[in-house]
Design a protein around this motif. Structure first.
Motif, PDB file in Angstrom:
ATOM      1  N   GLU A  80       1.506  -7.962  -3.426  1.00 32.37           N
ATOM      2  CA  GLU A  80       1.022  -7.259  -4.621  1.00 32.37           C
ATOM      3  C   GLU A  80      -0.217  -7.998  -5.121  1.00 32.37           C
ATOM      4  O   GLU A  80      -0.532  -9.090  -4.631  1.00 32.37           O
ATOM      5  N   THR A  82      -1.193  -8.726  -8.577  1.00 27.88           N
ATOM      6  CA  THR A  82      -1.240  -9.406  -9.882  1.00 27.88           C
ATOM      7  C   THR A  82      -1.296 -10.934  -9.754  1.00 27.88           C
ATOM      8  O   THR A  82      -2.117 -11.588 -10.415  1.00 27.88           O
ATOM      9  N   ARG A 112       4.460  -5.656   2.674  1.00 29.54           N
ATOM     10  CA  ARG A 112       5.879  -5.895   2.350  1.00 29.54           C
ATOM     11  C   ARG A 112       6.718  -5.506   3.556  1.00 29.54           C
ATOM     12  O   ARG A 112       6.542  -4.403   4.094  1.00 29.54           O
ATOM     13  N   GLU A 114       9.322  -3.924   4.370  1.00 30.12           N
ATOM     14  CA  GLU A 114      10.336  -2.970   3.901  1.00 30.12           C
ATOM     15  C   GLU A 114      10.720  -2.065   5.049  1.00 30.12           C
ATOM     16  O   GLU A 114       9.999  -1.982   6.043  1.00 30.12           O
ATOM     17  N   ASN A 121       5.508   1.795   3.358  1.00 35.53           N
ATOM     18  CA  ASN A 121       4.864   1.206   4.537  1.00 35.53           C
ATOM     19  C   ASN A 121       4.961  -0.306   4.462  1.00 35.53           C
ATOM     20  O   ASN A 121       5.244  -0.855   3.408  1.00 35.53           O
ATOM     21  N   GLU A 130      -5.699  -5.587 -14.234  1.00 35.23           N
ATOM     22  CA  GLU A 130      -5.037  -6.632 -15.018  1.00 35.23           C
ATOM     23  C   GLU A 130      -5.933  -6.912 -16.224  1.00 35.23           C
ATOM     24  O   GLU A 130      -7.134  -7.142 -16.055  1.00 35.23           O
ATOM     25  N   TYR A 261       7.793  -9.428 -15.684  1.00 39.75           N
ATOM     26  CA  TYR A 261       7.582  -8.555 -16.844  1.00 39.75           C
ATOM     27  C   TYR A 261       8.357  -8.982 -18.088  1.00 39.75           C
ATOM     28  O   TYR A 261       9.467  -9.499 -17.998  1.00 39.75           O
TER      29      TYR A 261
HETATM   30  P1  HAM Z   1       4.978  -2.295  -7.721  1.00 37.04           P
HETATM   31  O1  HAM Z   1       5.780  -1.309  -8.497  1.00 37.04           O
HETATM   32  O2  HAM Z   1       5.722  -3.240  -6.871  1.00 37.04           O
HETATM   33  O3  HAM Z   1       4.096  -3.087  -8.794  1.00 37.04           O
HETATM   34  O4  HAM Z   1       3.929  -1.530  -6.843  1.00 37.04           O
HETATM   35  C1  HAM Z   1       3.044  -0.597  -7.417  1.00 37.04           C
HETATM   36  C2  HAM Z   1       2.945   0.636  -6.543  1.00 37.04           C
HETATM   37  O5  HAM Z   1       2.606   0.281  -5.210  1.00 37.04           O
HETATM   38  C3  HAM Z   1       4.264   1.413  -6.397  1.00 37.04           C
HETATM   39  O6  HAM Z   1       4.491   2.250  -7.503  1.00 37.04           O
HETATM   40  C4  HAM Z   1       3.992   2.197  -5.135  1.00 37.04           C
HETATM   41  O7  HAM Z   1       3.230   3.353  -5.406  1.00 37.04           O
HETATM   42  C5  HAM Z   1       3.158   1.241  -4.309  1.00 37.04           C
HETATM   43  N1  HAM Z   1       4.008   0.582  -3.302  1.00 37.04           N
HETATM   44  C6  HAM Z   1       4.840  -0.466  -3.472  1.00 37.04           C
HETATM   45  N2  HAM Z   1       5.453  -0.781  -2.321  1.00 37.04           N
HETATM   46  C7  HAM Z   1       5.007   0.094  -1.390  1.00 37.04           C
HETATM   47  C8  HAM Z   1       5.250   0.287   0.012  1.00 37.04           C
HETATM   48  N3  HAM Z   1       6.070  -0.499   0.701  1.00 37.04           N
HETATM   49  N4  HAM Z   1       4.600   1.289   0.656  1.00 37.04           N
HETATM   50  C9  HAM Z   1       3.740   2.093  -0.025  1.00 37.04           C
HETATM   51  N5  HAM Z   1       3.467   1.957  -1.344  1.00 37.04           N
HETATM   52  C10 HAM Z   1       4.088   0.968  -2.015  1.00 37.04           C
HETATM   53  C11 HAM Z   1       3.227  -4.059  -8.464  1.00 37.04           C
HETATM   54  O8  HAM Z   1       2.863  -4.320  -7.341  1.00 37.04           O
HETATM   55  C12 HAM Z   1       2.660  -4.781  -9.665  1.00 37.04           C
HETATM   56  N6  HAM Z   1       1.730  -5.824  -9.178  1.00 37.04           N
HETATM   57  C13 HAM Z   1       1.968  -3.840 -10.611  1.00 37.04           C
HETATM   58  C14 HAM Z   1       1.389  -4.532 -11.796  1.00 37.04           C
HETATM   59  C15 HAM Z   1       0.111  -4.891 -11.994  1.00 37.04           C
HETATM   60  N7  HAM Z   1       2.077  -4.944 -12.842  1.00 37.04           N
HETATM   61  C16 HAM Z   1       1.249  -5.540 -13.685  1.00 37.04           C
HETATM   62  N8  HAM Z   1       0.059  -5.544 -13.152  1.00 37.04           N
END
Ligand code: HAM
Length: 410
Positions: A80, A82, A112, A114, A121, A130, A261
């Protein structure tokens, strides 16, 4: 045959066009909201994500791509964005004498491990922002509405699901009551939740497997355990959102999968599907990573998930296809292509010594609106044949008027 890694994909065709449209809109919105672009490394010290995203999160527990480089250092492909942006904020000491909020945005690949599936993906792309340095609910409202407006501009009818996780102290109090309650039902929870009760009990609330069970429906809710200040702040955010016409719903079970969070968390959802994006406030991440206490808020959206649900109405047509057969015509084609492009006219030509018939076919495949059919006879008279590829009408245009003519008909 060597194939792409599992859970990864090649971005081509219409999806590539959609990707570019998303990136264009994100750049445009970031500009008008005054967020500055940042790019951080694709990999960071493993320690950053352990401390940042959190040891108890699913991401760090079982989804990171970790490796040791040739110098023996422990690194992790970023799951991610952040943690990296906050690392940069601390490393570059952007908190010193902070008189304005530091507002950054990014677009980039995340990793990731997953189980791959639709919208899930192993390599995927996020855009996110941010905003670091203020606890003002106005900033929460800005971040939420920015993400909401970008998705709306992309034609997506999303709803914001929002919750208040309160302060770390509120959460500790709530956790005790929740664990006491869940302990009584532990045998009826899914296997993952039976483990989560020790590591991260709040995550049980938004477990996808147990989501419909009465156990969760009747669980104590966090809003009953929040202090006055955090409730007031949350209500203020909602108040701002009302004025910004953001469609939101309070979801008491929304917890989110990252440990950093506190206070406001939210997700952007279409009625049925996986979240297209999510974010929230993280007022203790900067200090957890070695900086001072700096309140922050942000979000990220998954570009692949957006591509999957975006309308397929991306226009790939070209304006002009130039046809030529001999060297003299090819010479003229070279000059005309340049002149057309200097006028932002989308154009292409025959690069494979095709017959005229094949060139007509190629022009149709490219959905050219206009054909320029070069021939030496016309050129000797200073003329160029132009054919409207839709009405099939043909005209001869003086060479020195050709650009103006084309601009007038496309
Ligand atoms: P997150 O909910 O883990 O938040 O990821 C944000 C978005 O990334 C998800 O809503 C989804 O659309 C996409 N996403 C996550 N994992 C996958 C995956 N394996 N394949 C495709 N799309 C994916 C964050 O990452 C935090 N850093 C958000 C944040 C920023 N919070 C505060 N600042």
């Amino acid at each position: 045959m060597i194939t792409k890694p599992k859970g990864c994909y090649d971005l081509t065709g219409v999806d590539a066009k959609k990707y570019q449209k998303i990136v264009d809109i994100v750049n445009a919105y970031a500009k008008i909201y005054n967020y500055k672009y940042i790019r951080t490394p694709l990999f960071e010290s493993t320690e950053l994500f352990k401390r940042g995203v959190g040891d108890s999160s699913d991401i760090v527990q079982k989804e990171t791509y970790d490796f040791i480089d040739r110098g023996g250092r422990n690194y992790t492909l970023r799951p991610e964005g952040t943690a990296g942006v906050v690392r940069n904020f601390i490393e570059d000491k952007l908190y010193g004498n902070q008189t304005s909020v530091v507002k950054k945005y990014y677009i980039g690949s995340m990793y990731r491990y997953e189980r791959p599936g639709l919208g899930r993906n192993r390599e995927f792309t996020q855009f996110g922002v941010e905003a670091m340095g203020s606890d003002d609910p106005l900033l929460d409202a800005e971040v939420i509405s920015l993400s909401y407006n970008i998705l709306k501009e992309l034609g997506l009818d999303v709803t914001v699901k929002i919750n208040n996780l309160g302060s770390p102290k509120d959460r500790e109090n709530y956790k005790k009551v929740l664990v006491e309650y869940l302990d009584k039902h532990i045998n009826n929870l899914c296997e993952d939740c039976q483990k989560r009760i020790k590591i991260n009990p709040l995550r049980i609330l938004d477990c996808k497997v147990d989501s419909d069970s009465d156990i969760l429906k009747n669980a104590p809710i966090i809003s009953d355990y929040l202090d006055k200040l955090s409730t007031e702040r949350f209500n203020q955010i909602l108040n701002y959102l009302d004025y910004l016409d953001v469609d939101y719903e309070i979801d008491n079970n929304l917890v989110r999968g990252l440990d950093y969070y506190d206070y406001m968390v939210y997700e952007l959802k279409l009625s049925s599907s996986l979240a297209l994006g999510g974010g929230g406030r993280y007022n203790h991440l900067v200090s957890t990573l070695g900086g001072p206490e700096v309140p922050c808020v942000g979000f990220a959206c998954g570009i692949e998930r957006i591509i999957n649900v975006m309308e397929d109405n991306i226009n790939e047509d070209i304006d002009v296809y130039i046809m030529h057969i001999n060297d003299e015509e090819k010479y003229k084609a070279n000059i005309l292509l340049q002149d057309l492009r200097l006028n932002n006219i989308i154009c292409d030509t025959n690069f494979m010594n095709k017959s005229l018939k094949s060139q007509f076919k190629e022009a149709d495949n490219m959905k050219a609106k206009i054909l320029i059919i070069l021939n030496s006879d016309d050129l000797s008279k200073g003329l160029i044949t132009v054919k409207d590829n839709i009405t099939k009408e043909e005209v001869k245009v003086p060479e020195d008027e050709i650009i103006d003519y084309i601009l007038g008909v496309i």
